[in-house]
Design a protein around this motif. Structure first.
Motif, PDB file in Angstrom:
ATOM      1  N   ASP A 161      -8.508  -0.550  -6.288  1.00  0.00           N
ATOM      2  CA  ASP A 161      -7.936   0.264  -5.211  1.00  0.00           C
ATOM      3  C   ASP A 161      -6.470  -0.076  -4.961  1.00  0.00           C
ATOM      4  O   ASP A 161      -5.710   0.757  -4.482  1.00  0.00           O
ATOM      5  N   VAL A 162      -6.090  -1.311  -5.252  1.00  0.00           N
ATOM      6  CA  VAL A 162      -4.764  -1.812  -4.895  1.00  0.00           C
ATOM      7  C   VAL A 162      -3.841  -1.727  -6.105  1.00  0.00           C
ATOM      8  O   VAL A 162      -4.067  -2.380  -7.117  1.00  0.00           O
ATOM      9  N   GLN A 163      -2.808  -0.923  -5.985  1.00  0.00           N
ATOM     10  CA  GLN A 163      -1.834  -0.764  -7.060  1.00  0.00           C
ATOM     11  C   GLN A 163      -0.728  -1.803  -6.905  1.00  0.00           C
ATOM     12  O   GLN A 163      -0.379  -2.182  -5.787  1.00  0.00           O
ATOM     13  N   ALA A 164      -0.168  -2.238  -8.026  1.00  0.00           N
ATOM     14  CA  ALA A 164       0.921  -3.212  -7.994  1.00  0.00           C
ATOM     15  C   ALA A 164       2.090  -2.669  -7.195  1.00  0.00           C
ATOM     16  O   ALA A 164       2.441  -1.493  -7.299  1.00  0.00           O
ATOM     17  N   ASP A 165       2.661  -3.519  -6.366  1.00  0.00           N
ATOM     18  CA  ASP A 165       3.862  -3.204  -5.581  1.00  0.00           C
ATOM     19  C   ASP A 165       3.675  -2.008  -4.654  1.00  0.00           C
ATOM     20  O   ASP A 165       4.596  -1.219  -4.442  1.00  0.00           O
ATOM     21  N   ALA A 166       2.480  -1.887  -4.104  1.00  0.00           N
ATOM     22  CA  ALA A 166       2.186  -0.832  -3.135  1.00  0.00           C
ATOM     23  C   ALA A 166       1.216  -1.376  -2.095  1.00  0.00           C
ATOM     24  O   ALA A 166       0.617  -2.435  -2.285  1.00  0.00           O
ATOM     25  N   ALA A 167       1.068  -0.658  -1.004  1.00  0.00           N
ATOM     26  CA  ALA A 167       0.138  -1.053   0.048  1.00  0.00           C
ATOM     27  C   ALA A 167      -1.080  -0.145   0.016  1.00  0.00           C
ATOM     28  O   ALA A 167      -0.955   1.064  -0.189  1.00  0.00           O
ATOM     29  N   LEU A 169       1.830   0.313   8.407  1.00  0.00           N
ATOM     30  CA  LEU A 169       2.673  -0.358   7.424  1.00  0.00           C
ATOM     31  C   LEU A 169       2.392   0.147   6.015  1.00  0.00           C
ATOM     32  O   LEU A 169       3.282   0.179   5.178  1.00  0.00           O
ATOM     33  N   SER A 170       1.158   0.578   5.766  1.00  0.00           N
ATOM     34  CA  SER A 170       0.809   1.090   4.435  1.00  0.00           C
ATOM     35  C   SER A 170       1.556   2.381   4.109  1.00  0.00           C
ATOM     36  O   SER A 170       1.625   2.781   2.949  1.00  0.00           O
ATOM     37  N   ASP A 171       2.142   3.028   5.110  1.00  0.00           N
ATOM     38  CA  ASP A 171       2.967   4.212   4.882  1.00  0.00           C
ATOM     39  C   ASP A 171       4.427   3.830   4.630  1.00  0.00           C
ATOM     40  O   ASP A 171       5.262   4.693   4.384  1.00  0.00           O
ATOM     41  N   GLY A 172       4.721   2.542   4.719  1.00  0.00           N
ATOM     42  CA  GLY A 172       6.079   2.050   4.545  1.00  0.00           C
ATOM     43  C   GLY A 172       6.394   1.726   3.097  1.00  0.00           C
ATOM     44  O   GLY A 172       5.720   2.182   2.169  1.00  0.00           O
ATOM     45  N   TRP A 173       7.424   0.909   2.916  1.00  0.00           N
ATOM     46  CA  TRP A 173       7.926   0.591   1.585  1.00  0.00           C
ATOM     47  C   TRP A 173       7.787  -0.895   1.319  1.00  0.00           C
ATOM     48  O   TRP A 173       8.238  -1.725   2.117  1.00  0.00           O
ATOM     49  N   LEU A 174       7.190  -1.222   0.180  1.00  0.00           N
ATOM     50  CA  LEU A 174       7.008  -2.608  -0.224  1.00  0.00           C
ATOM     51  C   LEU A 174       8.032  -2.939  -1.293  1.00  0.00           C
ATOM     52  O   LEU A 174       8.129  -2.249  -2.309  1.00  0.00           O
ATOM     53  N   GLU A 175       8.804  -3.987  -1.037  1.00  0.00           N
ATOM     54  CA  GLU A 175       9.763  -4.467  -2.018  1.00  0.00           C
ATOM     55  C   GLU A 175       9.582  -5.976  -2.114  1.00  0.00           C
ATOM     56  O   GLU A 175       9.876  -6.704  -1.155  1.00  0.00           O
ATOM     57  N   GLY A 176       9.060  -6.422  -3.261  1.00  0.00           N
ATOM     58  CA  GLY A 176       8.738  -7.839  -3.390  1.00  0.00           C
ATOM     59  C   GLY A 176       7.657  -8.177  -2.376  1.00  0.00           C
ATOM     60  O   GLY A 176       6.624  -7.521  -2.331  1.00  0.00           O
ATOM     61  N   GLU A 218       8.320  -2.692   4.799  1.00  0.00           N
ATOM     62  CA  GLU A 218       9.173  -2.064   5.803  1.00  0.00           C
ATOM     63  C   GLU A 218       8.390  -0.988   6.528  1.00  0.00           C
ATOM     64  O   GLU A 218       7.788  -0.105   5.910  1.00  0.00           O
ATOM     65  N   CYS A 219       8.392  -1.061   7.830  1.00  0.00           N
ATOM     66  CA  CYS A 219       7.717  -0.065   8.657  1.00  0.00           C
ATOM     67  C   CYS A 219       8.414   1.286   8.490  1.00  0.00           C
ATOM     68  O   CYS A 219       9.639   1.367   8.558  1.00  0.00           O
ATOM     69  N   PRO A 220       7.646   2.363   8.318  1.00  0.00           N
ATOM     70  CA  PRO A 220       8.250   3.674   8.105  1.00  0.00           C
ATOM     71  C   PRO A 220       8.842   4.293   9.371  1.00  0.00           C
ATOM     72  O   PRO A 220       9.623   5.235   9.296  1.00  0.00           O
ATOM     73  N   LEU A 221       8.520   3.745  10.533  1.00  0.00           N
ATOM     74  CA  LEU A 221       8.964   4.366  11.777  1.00  0.00           C
ATOM     75  C   LEU A 221      10.366   3.914  12.209  1.00  0.00           C
ATOM     76  O   LEU A 221      11.256   4.732  12.395  1.00  0.00           O
ATOM     77  N   HIS A 222      10.567   2.621  12.346  1.00  0.00           N
ATOM     78  CA  HIS A 222      11.857   2.113  12.822  1.00  0.00           C
ATOM     79  C   HIS A 222      12.500   1.114  11.870  1.00  0.00           C
ATOM     80  O   HIS A 222      13.499   0.496  12.212  1.00  0.00           O
ATOM     81  N   GLY A 223      11.909   0.875  10.697  1.00  0.00           N
ATOM     82  CA  GLY A 223      12.535   0.028   9.691  1.00  0.00           C
ATOM     83  C   GLY A 223      12.347  -1.459   9.872  1.00  0.00           C
ATOM     84  O   GLY A 223      13.008  -2.243   9.183  1.00  0.00           O
ATOM     85  N   CYS A 229       2.160  -1.766  12.740  1.00  0.00           N
ATOM     86  CA  CYS A 229       3.392  -2.464  13.120  1.00  0.00           C
ATOM     87  C   CYS A 229       3.280  -2.904  14.579  1.00  0.00           C
ATOM     88  O   CYS A 229       2.926  -2.095  15.440  1.00  0.00           O
ATOM     89  N   PRO A 230       3.597  -4.169  14.891  1.00  0.00           N
ATOM     90  CA  PRO A 230       3.493  -4.634  16.279  1.00  0.00           C
ATOM     91  C   PRO A 230       4.584  -4.081  17.199  1.00  0.00           C
ATOM     92  O   PRO A 230       4.479  -4.195  18.411  1.00  0.00           O
ATOM     93  N   HIS A 231       5.599  -3.440  16.641  1.00  0.00           N
ATOM     94  CA  HIS A 231       6.677  -2.870  17.449  1.00  0.00           C
ATOM     95  C   HIS A 231       6.283  -1.513  18.035  1.00  0.00           C
ATOM     96  O   HIS A 231       6.473  -1.256  19.207  1.00  0.00           O
ATOM     97  N   ALA A 232       5.753  -0.656  17.186  1.00  0.00           N
ATOM     98  CA  ALA A 232       5.338   0.680  17.610  1.00  0.00           C
ATOM     99  C   ALA A 232       4.211   1.102  16.677  1.00  0.00           C
ATOM    100  O   ALA A 232       4.132   0.642  15.550  1.00  0.00           O
ATOM    101  N   TYR A 233       3.355   1.957  17.159  1.00  0.00           N
ATOM    102  CA  TYR A 233       2.190   2.312  16.357  1.00  0.00           C
ATOM    103  C   TYR A 233       2.606   3.102  15.121  1.00  0.00           C
ATOM    104  O   TYR A 233       2.855   4.304  15.185  1.00  0.00           O
ATOM    105  N   ALA A 234       2.706   2.405  14.010  1.00  0.00           N
ATOM    106  CA  ALA A 234       2.989   3.015  12.715  1.00  0.00           C
ATOM    107  C   ALA A 234       2.223   2.217  11.674  1.00  0.00           C
ATOM    108  O   ALA A 234       2.071   0.994  11.798  1.00  0.00           O
TER     109      ALA A 234
END
Length: 103
Positions: A13-19, A52-59, A63-68, A45-50
């Motif tokens: 289910d889990v692809q390399a370099d992805a959430a 993280l799996s919709d965000g960007w994984l680098e290494g 990164e949260c997709p809502l506020h970065g 995300c503990p900052h705002a309801y977003a």
């Protein structure tokens, strides 16, 4: 309450370099594979309801997709705001084809 190892998904289910998003026992979890290692954090995300799996994984940074906001997926530490609180992480182990977290 004693923590136990719980299957959260299959290794395929889990692809390399992805959430990968999953929900287990009422917990929203994101699972990552980086350099053949698996990691897991809460998926909100503990900052705002977003999700993280919709965000960007680098290494090892997600990164949260809502506020970065950026987090270290190995420790949960905040690497860049606006988040001020770490994201919860879960110990991970692989048993056969299962990704398991200590919940």
């Amino acid at each position: 309450m004693e923590k136990t190892w719980i299957k959260v998904c299959e290794t395929l289910d889990v692809q390399a370099d992805a959430a990968f998003a999953c929900e287990v026992e009422g917990r929203m979890i994101a699972v990552y594979q980086v350099d053949e290692r698996h990691f897991a954090t809460e998926n909100v995300c503990p900052h705002a309801y977003a999700l993280l799996s919709d965000g960007w994984l680098e290494g090892i940074e997600i990164e949260c997709p809502l506020h970065g906001a950026r987090f270290d997926i190995t420790t949960g530490a905040v690497l860049e705001g606006p988040a001020e609180c770490a994201v919860k992480t879960y110990p991970v182990r692989i048993e056969g084809d299962e990704v398991q977290c200590l919940l």
